[in-house]
Design a protein around this motif. Sequence first.
Motif, short mmCIF file in Angstrom:
data_model
loop_
_atom_site.label_atom_id
_atom_site.label_comp_id
_atom_site.label_asym_id
_atom_site.label_seq_id
_atom_site.Cartn_x
_atom_site.Cartn_y
_atom_site.Cartn_z
N TRP A 145 -20.36 -22.27 -31.79
CA TRP A 145 -20.82 -23.15 -32.87
C TRP A 145 -22.36 -23.20 -32.84
O TRP A 145 -22.98 -22.80 -31.87
N ILE A 185 -12.10 -27.32 -32.71
CA ILE A 185 -12.34 -25.93 -33.08
C ILE A 185 -13.65 -25.44 -32.49
O ILE A 185 -13.72 -24.40 -31.84
N SER A 186 -14.75 -26.17 -32.73
CA SER A 186 -16.06 -25.87 -32.16
C SER A 186 -16.50 -24.44 -32.47
O SER A 186 -16.86 -23.67 -31.59
N MET A 189 -10.46 -19.71 -36.30
CA MET A 189 -10.41 -19.67 -37.75
C MET A 189 -10.28 -18.27 -38.31
O MET A 189 -10.10 -18.08 -39.51
N TYR A 196 -9.64 -30.45 -44.15
CA TYR A 196 -10.89 -29.83 -43.72
C TYR A 196 -11.35 -28.74 -44.68
O TYR A 196 -12.50 -28.29 -44.62
N TYR A 249 -11.32 -33.80 -35.10
CA TYR A 249 -11.42 -32.71 -36.06
C TYR A 249 -10.43 -31.62 -35.68
O TYR A 249 -10.41 -31.14 -34.55
N SER A 250 -9.60 -31.22 -36.64
CA SER A 250 -8.50 -30.27 -36.44
C SER A 250 -7.45 -30.88 -35.51
O SER A 250 -7.13 -30.37 -34.44
N ASP A 281 -14.34 -32.26 -31.49
CA ASP A 281 -14.25 -31.06 -32.33
C ASP A 281 -13.30 -30.08 -31.63
O ASP A 281 -13.68 -29.40 -30.69
N SER A 299 -18.73 -26.29 -37.64
CA SER A 299 -17.79 -27.41 -37.54
C SER A 299 -18.46 -28.66 -36.99
O SER A 299 -18.30 -29.76 -37.53
N LYS A 337 -20.96 -30.31 -39.47
CA LYS A 337 -20.27 -31.08 -40.52
C LYS A 337 -19.75 -32.40 -39.96
O LYS A 337 -19.84 -33.45 -40.61
N THR A 389 -8.96 -34.71 -39.28
CA THR A 389 -8.88 -33.66 -40.30
C THR A 389 -7.74 -32.73 -39.91
O THR A 389 -7.44 -32.54 -38.73
#
Length: 377
Positions: free
Chosen positions: A263, A235-236, A353, A212, A162-163, A233, A240, A243, A192
Motif C-alpha cells: 500500500w 487488504i492493505s 484484489m 467498497y 475494511y474488507s 485494513d 486502501s 481511502k 466495508t
Amino acid sequence: MKALVTAPGNTAVVADVPVPEPAANEIRIKVHSLALNPVDALYVAHPVAPPGRVVGSDISGTVEKVGENVTQWSVGDRVAGFLQGATSGNPRPGAFAEFATLQADLAIRIPASVSFEEAATLPLCSLTAAQALFIRLGLHAPFSHAIDAEKDMGESPAILIYSAATSVGLFAVELARTARTATGKPYRIFATASTKHHQRLLNSGVEGVFDYRSPAWPEDVYKASGGIAGALDCISEDDSAAKISQTFRESGGTIAVIRQSAWHREGFKDKVTAVYSAVWSGLGHEILYNGGTIPASPSWRAFTVEFFKFLSAGSPTDPSRFPISPLPTRLMPGGLSNIVTDAFPLLGSGKVMDRSYQGSEPWLKPISAEKLVYHVQ
C-alpha cells in the motif's frame, strides 16, 4: 511422514520427511485438518530460503505425544495452532504434514461442538485480528494481557473494518463485538464489503456496511459514524489505507495494516497514521522476514498465550463453542498433494484484489468469505 515442502522452480511437492520429536514444553499432534492462508502460496511462489522447507500455517488435530514438562495436555486431546512454515529466512517449522509440533502453551483447546475443520480456521487469522484491535488500535480486550496498549478513543468510539468479509475481517468483527470500552460501553462497528455480504455483517452486529466499490464510501462512512477513531485494513493494498484515512474524525487516529509494503501513503488525512506488524511476532521468536529482522518479543508471545486461553475457554454462554465463530469452510477434495494444483491458484501469489483464477470444478470457484480446508488424515 508425508509433508508439503518447497521445491526448485518456486513450487512445493509432497515428500517424505522425518517425524518431528516434541522438545521440552512441546506437543506433537497428528494433523487432521489444515486451512489455507494467502501467505502459504505467496512464499512458495516467492521463496525466502532454499528448497526443502515444510509449508503451511494453520492446523488442527489430536495430541499424539507430549514432551517433557508438559502437564496441560494429554494424548488424545483435540487442539489447533499455527506455525510459520516457509515464510521466514531463518528455519521455522511448517504445519502441512501428517505430524507437527507446537509449543504447549501456544495450542488452542478445541471445544466439544467444534469440528477439526472449523478449528483449523482460527489460529493465524483470529490472532492477526486480535493483535490489530487490542495492541495496535488499543481497544479494551475481553481478556487480560500485559501489553499496555489501550488508547482513549472516547465514549462508544466508532471503528472501521475494511474488507470485513475476509478471514481477518470476519474475526475482527466478532472480537470487536465482544469487546467493551474501559467504562463498559460497546464499540460502534462499521465495515466495508461487497453487497452480497452486507446482511450477514449487519446480522453479526455491525452498525453500518458500505460497498467498497462505491467511490463515495469513505464520505458515507464518515457521515454515518461521525468520524472513525480506529480502523483495520484487511487488504492493505494500493490506496486502501489512504481511502480509509478519509473516514477518520479530525483528531485523527490509527489504521492497522496487515501488509508492509503493498500500500502507499499518498493521500493520507492529517493526523492519521498506519501501523504494521507481523502475526509471527506472536510466536515469540526472532524472525527474518520481508528483508529485515523482527526481534523476538516476549510480550507479544504472552499476548498470544492469553488470547489462546480466551479461545480455549469457550463461549461464556456455551463452553462447547468458541467465544467467536469459526469461519465458513470449503472442504477441498484430496489431501496434501492437491494443495499446489487447486488451492494455490485460488489464493494467488500477489495482491488479493488481483485474484482472477477460477477452475471448472465446483470447488474451484473464487474464494468469498470462507476458508479452504483439507483433510490430512
